[in-house]
Design a protein around this motif. Sequence first.
Motif, PDB file in Angstrom:
ATOM      1  N   MET A 218      31.214  10.487  82.067  1.00  0.00           N
ATOM      2  CA  MET A 218      32.261   9.638  82.052  1.00  0.00           C
ATOM      3  C   MET A 218      31.355   8.280  81.099  1.00  0.00           C
ATOM      4  O   MET A 218      30.628   7.755  81.212  1.00  0.00           O
ATOM      5  CB  MET A 218      32.514   9.018  83.260  1.00  0.00           C
ATOM      6  N   LYS A 219      32.274   8.171  80.239  1.00  0.00           N
ATOM      7  CA  LYS A 219      31.678   6.074  79.455  1.00  0.00           C
ATOM      8  C   LYS A 219      31.760   5.548  80.115  1.00  0.00           C
ATOM      9  O   LYS A 219      32.340   5.162  81.312  1.00  0.00           O
ATOM     10  CB  LYS A 219      32.784   5.829  78.611  1.00  0.00           C
ATOM     11  N   ARG A 220      30.693   4.134  79.945  1.00  0.00           N
ATOM     12  CA  ARG A 220      30.504   3.323  81.213  1.00  0.00           C
ATOM     13  C   ARG A 220      31.476   2.203  80.860  1.00  0.00           C
ATOM     14  O   ARG A 220      32.532   2.552  80.450  1.00  0.00           O
ATOM     15  CB  ARG A 220      29.329   2.393  80.573  1.00  0.00           C
ATOM     16  N   PRO A 221      32.095   1.481  81.506  1.00  0.00           N
ATOM     17  CA  PRO A 221      33.433   0.367  81.475  1.00  0.00           C
ATOM     18  C   PRO A 221      32.614  -0.612  80.472  1.00  0.00           C
ATOM     19  O   PRO A 221      31.955  -0.706  80.058  1.00  0.00           O
ATOM     20  CB  PRO A 221      33.541  -0.407  82.880  1.00  0.00           C
ATOM     21  N   TRP A 222      33.677  -0.578  79.187  1.00  0.00           N
ATOM     22  CA  TRP A 222      33.855  -1.589  78.826  1.00  0.00           C
ATOM     23  C   TRP A 222      33.417  -3.461  78.851  1.00  0.00           C
ATOM     24  O   TRP A 222      33.905  -3.811  80.670  1.00  0.00           O
ATOM     25  CB  TRP A 222      35.094  -2.385  78.131  1.00  0.00           C
ATOM     26  N   LYS A 223      32.265  -3.902  78.303  1.00  0.00           N
ATOM     27  CA  LYS A 223      31.449  -5.643  78.430  1.00  0.00           C
ATOM     28  C   LYS A 223      32.411  -6.973  78.390  1.00  0.00           C
ATOM     29  O   LYS A 223      32.083  -6.615  76.366  1.00  0.00           O
ATOM     30  CB  LYS A 223      30.220  -5.347  78.853  1.00  0.00           C
ATOM     31  N   ASP A 224      32.900  -7.332  78.518  1.00  0.00           N
ATOM     32  CA  ASP A 224      33.610  -8.415  77.356  1.00  0.00           C
ATOM     33  C   ASP A 224      32.210  -9.315  77.267  1.00  0.00           C
ATOM     34  O   ASP A 224      31.440 -10.477  78.057  1.00  0.00           O
ATOM     35  CB  ASP A 224      34.676  -9.619  78.293  1.00  0.00           C
ATOM     36  N   VAL A 225      32.107  -9.461  75.956  1.00  0.00           N
ATOM     37  CA  VAL A 225      30.843 -10.510  75.213  1.00  0.00           C
ATOM     38  C   VAL A 225      31.481 -11.617  74.230  1.00  0.00           C
ATOM     39  O   VAL A 225      30.765 -12.450  74.334  1.00  0.00           O
ATOM     40  CB  VAL A 225      29.476  -9.550  74.738  1.00  0.00           C
ATOM     41  N   SER A 226      32.681 -11.865  74.322  1.00  0.00           N
ATOM     42  CA  SER A 226      33.752 -13.323  74.169  1.00  0.00           C
ATOM     43  C   SER A 226      33.407 -14.469  75.415  1.00  0.00           C
ATOM     44  O   SER A 226      33.949 -14.246  76.801  1.00  0.00           O
ATOM     45  CB  SER A 226      34.700 -12.978  74.265  1.00  0.00           C
ATOM     46  N   VAL A 227      32.860 -15.612  75.227  1.00  0.00           N
ATOM     47  CA  VAL A 227      33.678 -16.777  75.924  1.00  0.00           C
ATOM     48  C   VAL A 227      34.630 -17.159  76.463  1.00  0.00           C
ATOM     49  O   VAL A 227      35.457 -16.919  75.059  1.00  0.00           O
ATOM     50  CB  VAL A 227      32.769 -17.978  75.353  1.00  0.00           C
ATOM     51  N   PRO A 228      34.751 -17.400  77.360  1.00  0.00           N
ATOM     52  CA  PRO A 228      36.925 -18.029  77.620  1.00  0.00           C
ATOM     53  C   PRO A 228      36.629 -19.036  76.663  1.00  0.00           C
ATOM     54  O   PRO A 228      35.718 -20.284  76.499  1.00  0.00           O
ATOM     55  CB  PRO A 228      36.416 -18.272  79.213  1.00  0.00           C
ATOM     56  N   LEU A 229      38.200 -18.810  76.118  1.00  0.00           N
ATOM     57  CA  LEU A 229      38.169 -21.077  76.379  1.00  0.00           C
ATOM     58  C   LEU A 229      38.737 -21.970  77.220  1.00  0.00           C
ATOM     59  O   LEU A 229      39.858 -21.020  77.292  1.00  0.00           O
ATOM     60  CB  LEU A 229      39.531 -20.079  74.530  1.00  0.00           C
ATOM     61  N   ARG A 230      38.810 -23.121  76.449  1.00  0.00           N
ATOM     62  CA  ARG A 230      38.621 -23.800  77.405  1.00  0.00           C
ATOM     63  C   ARG A 230      38.692 -25.211  76.983  1.00  0.00           C
ATOM     64  O   ARG A 230      39.128 -25.235  75.861  1.00  0.00           O
ATOM     65  CB  ARG A 230      37.618 -24.652  78.455  1.00  0.00           C
ATOM     66  N   ASP A 231      39.881 -25.750  77.749  1.00  0.00           N
ATOM     67  CA  ASP A 231      40.253 -27.143  77.438  1.00  0.00           C
ATOM     68  C   ASP A 231      38.825 -27.883  77.458  1.00  0.00           C
ATOM     69  O   ASP A 231      38.345 -27.892  78.011  1.00  0.00           O
ATOM     70  CB  ASP A 231      41.527 -27.961  78.348  1.00  0.00           C
ATOM     71  N   GLY A 232      38.638 -28.547  76.703  1.00  0.00           N
ATOM     72  CA  GLY A 232      37.964 -29.907  76.499  1.00  0.00           C
ATOM     73  C   GLY A 232      36.761 -28.687  75.818  1.00  0.00           C
ATOM     74  O   GLY A 232      35.209 -29.520  76.421  1.00  0.00           O
TER      75      GLY A 232
ATOM     76  N   CYS B  14      38.214 -14.459  68.386  1.00  0.00           N
ATOM     77  CA  CYS B  14      38.297 -13.067  68.092  1.00  0.00           C
ATOM     78  C   CYS B  14      37.777 -12.837  69.706  1.00  0.00           C
ATOM     79  O   CYS B  14      36.865 -13.353  70.620  1.00  0.00           O
ATOM     80  CB  CYS B  14      36.954 -11.982  67.529  1.00  0.00           C
ATOM     81  N   ARG B  15      38.654 -11.910  70.332  1.00  0.00           N
ATOM     82  CA  ARG B  15      37.811 -10.980  71.688  1.00  0.00           C
ATOM     83  C   ARG B  15      36.774 -10.210  71.616  1.00  0.00           C
ATOM     84  O   ARG B  15      36.997  -9.099  70.546  1.00  0.00           O
ATOM     85  CB  ARG B  15      39.582 -10.592  72.397  1.00  0.00           C
ATOM     86  N   VAL B  16      35.776  -9.724  72.437  1.00  0.00           N
ATOM     87  CA  VAL B  16      34.806  -9.108  71.919  1.00  0.00           C
ATOM     88  C   VAL B  16      34.730  -8.133  72.920  1.00  0.00           C
ATOM     89  O   VAL B  16      33.713  -8.612  73.225  1.00  0.00           O
ATOM     90  CB  VAL B  16      33.322 -10.204  71.024  1.00  0.00           C
ATOM     91  N   VAL B  17      34.367  -6.650  72.445  1.00  0.00           N
ATOM     92  CA  VAL B  17      33.887  -5.853  74.009  1.00  0.00           C
ATOM     93  C   VAL B  17      32.728  -5.119  73.584  1.00  0.00           C
ATOM     94  O   VAL B  17      33.017  -4.399  72.374  1.00  0.00           O
ATOM     95  CB  VAL B  17      35.182  -5.082  74.770  1.00  0.00           C
ATOM     96  N   LEU B  18      32.426  -4.626  74.184  1.00  0.00           N
ATOM     97  CA  LEU B  18      31.053  -3.245  74.067  1.00  0.00           C
ATOM     98  C   LEU B  18      30.613  -2.220  75.207  1.00  0.00           C
ATOM     99  O   LEU B  18      31.470  -2.653  76.533  1.00  0.00           O
ATOM    100  CB  LEU B  18      29.516  -4.081  74.229  1.00  0.00           C
ATOM    101  N   ARG B  19      30.863  -1.460  74.827  1.00  0.00           N
ATOM    102  CA  ARG B  19      30.050  -0.234  76.043  1.00  0.00           C
ATOM    103  C   ARG B  19      30.096   0.948  75.486  1.00  0.00           C
ATOM    104  O   ARG B  19      29.800   0.791  73.678  1.00  0.00           O
ATOM    105  CB  ARG B  19      31.560   0.529  76.553  1.00  0.00           C
TER     106      ARG B  19
END
Length: 209
Positions: free
Chosen positions: A1-15, A204-209
Motif C-alpha cells: 500500500m502506498k504511504r499517505p501524501w505529505k503536504d510540504v507547503s506552508v499555509p498562506l496567512r494574513d501578514g 503552489c501547493r506541494v505534496v510528496l509521498r
Amino acid sequence: MKRPWKDVSVPLRDGMIHWPGDPECHIKRVNRMEDGAVCNLTHLSLSAHTGTHMDAPRHFVADGKTMEQMPLEAVIGRCRVFEFDCEDQITADDLKKIKLMPGQRVLFKTRNSTFSWGLKEFDKHFVSIRQDAAQYLVEQKVMTVGVDYLSIGGYEKDGVETHQIMLGAGMWVIEGLNLADIKPGYYELICLPLKIEGADGAPCRVVLR
Ligand SMILES: [Zn+2]
C-alpha cells in the motif's frame, strides 16, 4: 500500500513572513455570513513569490519563460530529497558529494525547515545556494530544484547571481518548502503552481509521498 501524501507547503496567512521589500500578504474576508452576507468571500493581495511558490525564468531573465509555459514534467514525478547540515550556504563541494542526474527533480532540506520557519521574523541567515553550487546544478542539467526557505540565493549574498545562473539556464525553481517531516530519499512529487499568465512566479501547493 502506498504511504499517505505529505503536504510540504506552508499555509498562506494574513501578514505572514515575506521577502523583505516585497508586498505584504493580505488575506481579508470582505463578505461575512456572520454579518448577514449570503456567502463568505475572501480577498487576496500578495506577491507571486509568497510562501511556497515557484520562480519562472522570467523572474530574472527579461524574455524568460513565464508560469503558464512551464512543462508539467518539471513538477510532477519522481524526485529526490537531499539533506545538508551546512550552517551558511550549500556549496559546489557539498553537491559534489551527492549524485545528481540530468533531468532530475531535487529538493534540498536544511535547518531552514525546522529553524527558520519557526521564527517570527524573516530569517536573514537562512541556508541558501551559493553561486558555485548554482553553476554546478546547471552543469549537471538538473531540471527542477526546490529549497526550504523563501529564496534559492541568500539574503544580500548570491541572491541575484544564484537566480541568474539557475533561471538563466531554464531551470524550474520551487521556493518556500517546509521539509521538516521529510527524510532524505526518493519521493513522488506533485507541485501545482497557479496558472498565472505572463507571471514570473506563482504560489503552489506541494505534496510528496
Ligand atoms: Zn521566488
